[in-house]
Motif scaffolding. Structure first.
Motif, short mmCIF file in Angstrom:
data_model
loop_
_atom_site.label_atom_id
_atom_site.label_comp_id
_atom_site.label_asym_id
_atom_site.label_seq_id
_atom_site.Cartn_x
_atom_site.Cartn_y
_atom_site.Cartn_z
N ARG A 178 39.58 38.59 33.70
CA ARG A 178 38.52 39.57 33.65
C ARG A 178 38.88 40.79 32.81
O ARG A 178 38.09 41.25 32.02
CB ARG A 178 38.17 40.01 35.07
CG ARG A 178 36.81 40.65 35.15
CD ARG A 178 36.22 40.54 36.52
NE ARG A 178 36.22 39.18 37.04
CZ ARG A 178 35.81 38.87 38.26
NH1 ARG A 178 35.42 39.83 39.08
NH2 ARG A 178 35.82 37.63 38.68
N TYR A 179 40.10 41.28 33.03
CA TYR A 179 40.47 42.51 32.34
C TYR A 179 41.59 42.27 31.32
O TYR A 179 42.33 43.16 30.99
CB TYR A 179 40.88 43.58 33.36
CG TYR A 179 39.85 43.80 34.44
CD1 TYR A 179 38.62 44.39 34.12
CD2 TYR A 179 40.07 43.40 35.74
CE1 TYR A 179 37.66 44.58 35.10
CE2 TYR A 179 39.11 43.60 36.72
CZ TYR A 179 37.91 44.19 36.40
OH TYR A 179 36.95 44.38 37.36
N THR A 284 50.09 34.67 41.06
CA THR A 284 51.03 35.16 42.07
C THR A 284 51.33 34.13 43.15
O THR A 284 52.32 34.24 43.84
CB THR A 284 50.49 36.43 42.73
OG1 THR A 284 49.11 36.26 42.95
CG2 THR A 284 50.73 37.63 41.84
N THR B 251 34.50 39.87 44.58
CA THR B 251 34.94 39.96 43.19
C THR B 251 35.28 38.58 42.64
O THR B 251 35.33 38.39 41.43
CB THR B 251 36.22 40.80 43.08
OG1 THR B 251 37.23 40.19 43.88
CG2 THR B 251 36.01 42.23 43.52
N LEU B 253 38.16 37.39 42.88
CA LEU B 253 39.56 37.44 42.45
C LEU B 253 40.47 37.11 43.64
O LEU B 253 40.06 37.19 44.79
CB LEU B 253 39.89 38.84 41.94
CG LEU B 253 39.01 39.31 40.78
CD1 LEU B 253 39.28 40.78 40.47
CD2 LEU B 253 39.27 38.47 39.55
N SER B 257 46.62 39.27 42.35
CA SER B 257 46.62 38.81 40.96
C SER B 257 46.47 40.03 40.04
O SER B 257 46.09 41.11 40.49
CB SER B 257 45.46 37.83 40.72
OG SER B 257 44.22 38.51 40.82
N GLU B 258 46.78 39.83 38.75
CA GLU B 258 46.69 40.94 37.80
C GLU B 258 45.28 41.51 37.73
O GLU B 258 45.09 42.73 37.68
CB GLU B 258 47.11 40.49 36.40
CG GLU B 258 48.55 40.74 36.06
CD GLU B 258 49.34 39.45 36.06
OE1 GLU B 258 48.72 38.38 36.20
OE2 GLU B 258 50.58 39.51 35.92
N ASP B 259 44.30 40.60 37.73
CA ASP B 259 42.91 41.06 37.65
C ASP B 259 42.52 41.85 38.88
O ASP B 259 41.79 42.83 38.80
CB ASP B 259 41.96 39.85 37.49
CG ASP B 259 41.85 39.43 36.03
OD1 ASP B 259 42.10 40.27 35.15
OD2 ASP B 259 41.51 38.26 35.80
N SER B 263 41.28 45.61 39.02
CA SER B 263 39.92 45.91 39.48
C SER B 263 39.86 47.22 40.27
O SER B 263 38.80 47.81 40.41
CB SER B 263 39.38 44.75 40.32
OG SER B 263 40.08 44.66 41.54
N ASN B 266 38.74 49.70 37.84
CA ASN B 266 37.52 49.40 37.11
C ASN B 266 36.28 49.36 37.99
O ASN B 266 35.32 48.68 37.65
CB ASN B 266 37.67 48.04 36.40
CG ASN B 266 38.67 48.10 35.28
OD1 ASN B 266 38.44 48.75 34.26
ND2 ASN B 266 39.81 47.46 35.45
N GLY B 268 35.83 47.74 40.56
CA GLY B 268 35.58 46.31 40.77
C GLY B 268 34.91 46.01 42.09
O GLY B 268 34.16 45.05 42.22
#
Lengths: 346, 427
Positions: A178-179, A284, B251, B253, B257-259, B263, B266, B268
């Motif tokens: 997403r980012y 992860t 979300t 997600l 996690s990185e996202d 978020s 952002n 999110g």
């Protein structure tokens, strides 16, 4: 055992007039051993005997550290893994009953094994093939009269020095669903973002690019070393015959570095089939995505051993992987033989 | 020719043996101990994960006595920490003198209770909440771990985003929105209608986890038989969460996690279930974001998410010193300081009434009285869910199934079927 053995060029027992180079040294050693045998007298003095022993033994002694270490950290684990794989063996509980090939049967019946095998081969192809090709081209470019040659040549090795965990961290940001950097760029020019962690092929491409980033420079340096051994006169005569740079590369360079090419192909096959750190750190959880879409064989092995805590099954996977790698290496060898890489002059 | 070969082989074997002996001798002679510092103090290591809030405490301990130097080894995630723990338990060496263990893995490790030192000490009776100690006691009455924190859950929310969506922002009023799961999800549907770019909660997995933690027997029954496939409660949570995802509440997600981390920066999402230890995580990830607050409410009454123990592996060289350190770190006074540092909520009875805890406020969460809120949330926890030896493994499969629906890889029905297959596979 003393290490101050007579050097290989000693002519104590009347060996042949030594030519130069290490093949010659080897030949010298061989012929010396033969004369040695011929000359043997029942009552030879102790010194002579010792030196003969030395001659015969030293080469083995010099290579023995590698084989000793290999026996310790290679052969023993290999055999021990085979032993574990025919037992019921839990990570924390330890050895259980002998079960024969039961673990292998369970692994081969597990759909995640086949899934992992598919992913491994796919990531292997996506990484090794472009890697070798790019490394070849890169080496060809580095083998020219560049300004600051050493700088460029060392530069390609920098990615190799970076720890895989750090690579995974950086690429994790680049390939964020997403980012991530790539997706933001794609959206910037009006394209659809790619789901790097969700789509199977996209995830393989992302992982392969991490592997390539790390290994391409390393392989390029190996190719470069081989290319520098190609006699420069050949290029001159090719140029006189009217061959352009590309033609020279294809018709002179490539045939002459074939053995190195074979070496790199085999090592990158072995490495590619064992790829672990990059896909493991791609998310992860470390299971290769929600649908195990990028779980490789080594990750599958790790999951069985450390998550499911079944070392027996994990060992069975290790042996299957070993056999798969042997098959791949043999196929490589057969293919390269056909193209005459090893069949030619030695 | 033949005799020559065998003679040579004999010589080679002899030489190899001689060399092996030399190498072994060298290896033995070269070993130096790594559990002592240069000035002869005992070195103790404490292995933790995420945020335990121990940095200041360890400095304090090092300063107050002269025998021991303590060092902390921090792992980024509980999973990573767990993998290391299993590997080194299996190998029989390499563990730290004190190893933190998260409650989800607790029962799998309780089966290996021999690998840990019995920490029971009459002086410490009554230090912890009863259920915390009970879970760490073996059938033979050995105490394997000292409780550190518990995870009573409140609900964290972004007051600024609530305001934009026309929802109440005041802590008390928000609490009524979070009375039960239905009202919470209903508020979420209103929210995403107004704010389509922001999800209602941080992740499907985290919310499902919160709901599973309110189920006394989720994946295993009291005799540790796997009941995940037939348990209507488990299916109900799965159906609710996947339906919510379809409505855009999640979300999509995965936590950590990185996202997911990105978020926080952002906008999110607007809410997330937050046990005490999550406050530090939010503050770190949302650094610079203004508007976070925490409501004294949790859908479905109360819930506990996580919390840990300190154990002393039997393989360590200094069990006595390690035990003393673990006892000191988990004393009420120290855990209150850890709470002040990172929001990890203490499991010690005396700590719950400590003015330093009850009076604690958190500037990042709009000066919310976090101590008071979490103490009330701890009281609202009706029971501690049963987690048998397979809990963590099945939970991973469950979370993955939810993730597959989030990502659009499978429909909810397909994901449930493959979850059932995974449960079958885990046996």
């Amino acid at each position: 055992m003393t290490l101050d053995s007579p050097s290989v060029t000693s002519v104590e027992d009347g060996s042949d007039p030594s030519p130069i180079g290490d093949t010659a040294a080897l030949a010298g050693a061989r012929s010396r051993a033969v004369t040695d045998e011929r000359d043997r007298r029942p009552s030879s003095p102790f010194r002579q005997r010792l030196s003969r022993l030395d001659n015969r033994l030293s080469p083995y002694l010099y290579v023995s550290p590698f084989f000793l270490l290999f026996a310790l950290v290679g052969l023993f684990p290999l055999l021990y893994t085979a032993f574990v794989s025919v037992h019921d063996w839990s990570l924390l509980g330890g050895q259980g009953d002998y079960t024969g090939l039961e673990n292998y049967r369970r692994v081969l019946e597990d759909r995640y094994f086949w899934n992992a095998l598919r992913n491994t081969i796919s990531i292997f192809l996506l990484s090794s093939v472009p890697q070798v090709l790019i490394a070849l081209v890169l080496a060809g470019l580095l083998d020219t009269q560049l300004r600051g040659r050493t700088l460029w040549r060392m530069g390609v090795l920098i990615p190799f020095v970076v720890a895989p965990a750090a690579v995974a961290l950086i690429f994790g940001n680049v390939f964020g669903d997403r980012y991530g950097l790539v997706n933001e760029a794609l959206q910037g020019i009006g394209l659809e973002p790619i789901k790097w962690h969700v789509n199977t092929l996209a995830s393989h491409v992302a992982i392969a690019s991490m592997v390539n980033w790390r290994w391409t420079g390393y392989n390029a340096l190996i190719f470069l070393a081989a290319m520098q051994a190609v006699p420069r006169e050949l290029y001159e005569s090719a140029a006189i015959d009217g061959a352009g740079k590309v033609r020279q590369f294809v018709s002179v360079t490539l045939p002459l570095i074939r053995p190195t090419l074979l070496f790199v192909v085999i090592t990158s096959t072995i490495g590619g089939l064992q790829v672990f750190a990059e896909p493991r750190l791609f998310d992860t959880q470390g299971l290769g995505g929600s649908d195990r879409q990028y779980q490789t064989l080594t990750m599958y092995l790790w999951e069985l051993g450390w998550r499911v805590r079944d070392l027996g099954m994990a060992s069975a996977v290790a042996w299957l992987l070993f056999l798969i790698i042997i098959v791949f290496a043999l196929v490589n060898l057969a293919v390269s033989r056909r193209f005459g890489a090893l069949g030619g002059r030695r | 020719m033949h005799t020559r070969k065998t003679r040579r082989a004999r010589l080679v074997t002899g030489a190899l043996m001689a060399l092996t002996l030399t190498m072994t001798a060298a290896a033995c002679g070269g070993g130096d101990s790594d559990d002592e510092t240069a000035d002869g103090k005992i070195k103790l290591t404490v292995a933790t994960f995420n945020e335990f809030g121990y940095e200041g405490l360890i400095e304090e301990y090092n300063a107050m006595q002269d025998d021991v130097v303590v060092e902390q080894k921090k792992a980024g995630t509980a999973n990573e920490h767990q993998d290391n723990l299993y590997t080194k338990l299996a190998a029989g060496s390499g563990l730290s003198d004190i190893e933190a263990i998260e409650v989800d893995w607790w029962s799998a490790l309780m089966e290996q209770s021999d690998a840990f030192v019995d920490l029971s000490d009459p002086e410490l009776d009554g230090r912890w909440l009863d259920w915390k100690t009970e879970a760490a006691t073996t059938p033979d009455g050995e105490l394997i771990g000292y409780g550190t924190d518990i995870g009573p859950e409140g609900m964290c929310y972004r007051a600024d985003l609530f305001k934009k969506a026309g929802l109440p922002t005041d802590r008390e009023e928000v609490a009524s929105l979070f009375a039960d799961w239905d009202s919470y999800f209903e508020a979420g549907r209103q929210f995403v209608k107004k704010m389509p770019k922001t999800a209602w909660y941080d992740s499907s997995g985290g919310t499902a986890q919160a709901m599973i933690n309110q189920t006394e027997y989720s994946f295993e029954d009291e005799d540790n038989n796997v009941i995940a496939a037939d348990n209507a409660d488990v299916k109900a949570v799965f159906d609710t969460i996947t339906a919510n995802a379809a409505d855009g509440l999640s979300t999509g997600l995965t936590q950590w996690s990185e996202d997911w981390t990105a978020s926080f920066q952002n906008d999110g999402f607007a809410t997330m279930a937050c046990p005490g230890w999550m406050l530090g995580v939010i503050e770190g990830n949302a650094d610079g974001v203004e508007g976070w607050d925490i409501a004294n409410a949790f859908p479905g009454g109360g819930g506990n998410w996580g919390g840990s123990y300190l154990t002393v592996p039997a393989q360590g060289d200094h069990p006595e010193e390690a035990k003393a350190l673990a006892a000191w770190l988990t004393a009420p006074e120290q855990q209150v300081k850890a709470f002040e540092a990172k929001g990890t909520f203490p499991s010690q009875v005396d700590a719950l009434t400590d003015p330093a805890l009850t009076g604690a406020t958190n500037a990042f969460f709009n000066d919310a009285p976090t101590g008071e809120i979490l103490a009330e949330r701890a009281e609202a926890v009706p029971f501690i869910p049963h987690k048998g030896p397979k809990f963590a493994d099945i939970n991973t499969a469950y979370q993955q199934a939810i993730q597959r629906v989030d990502e659009g890889k499978e429909s909810a029905d397909e994901a449930w079927q493959s979850f059932l297959a995974d449960v079958e596979r885990l046996g």
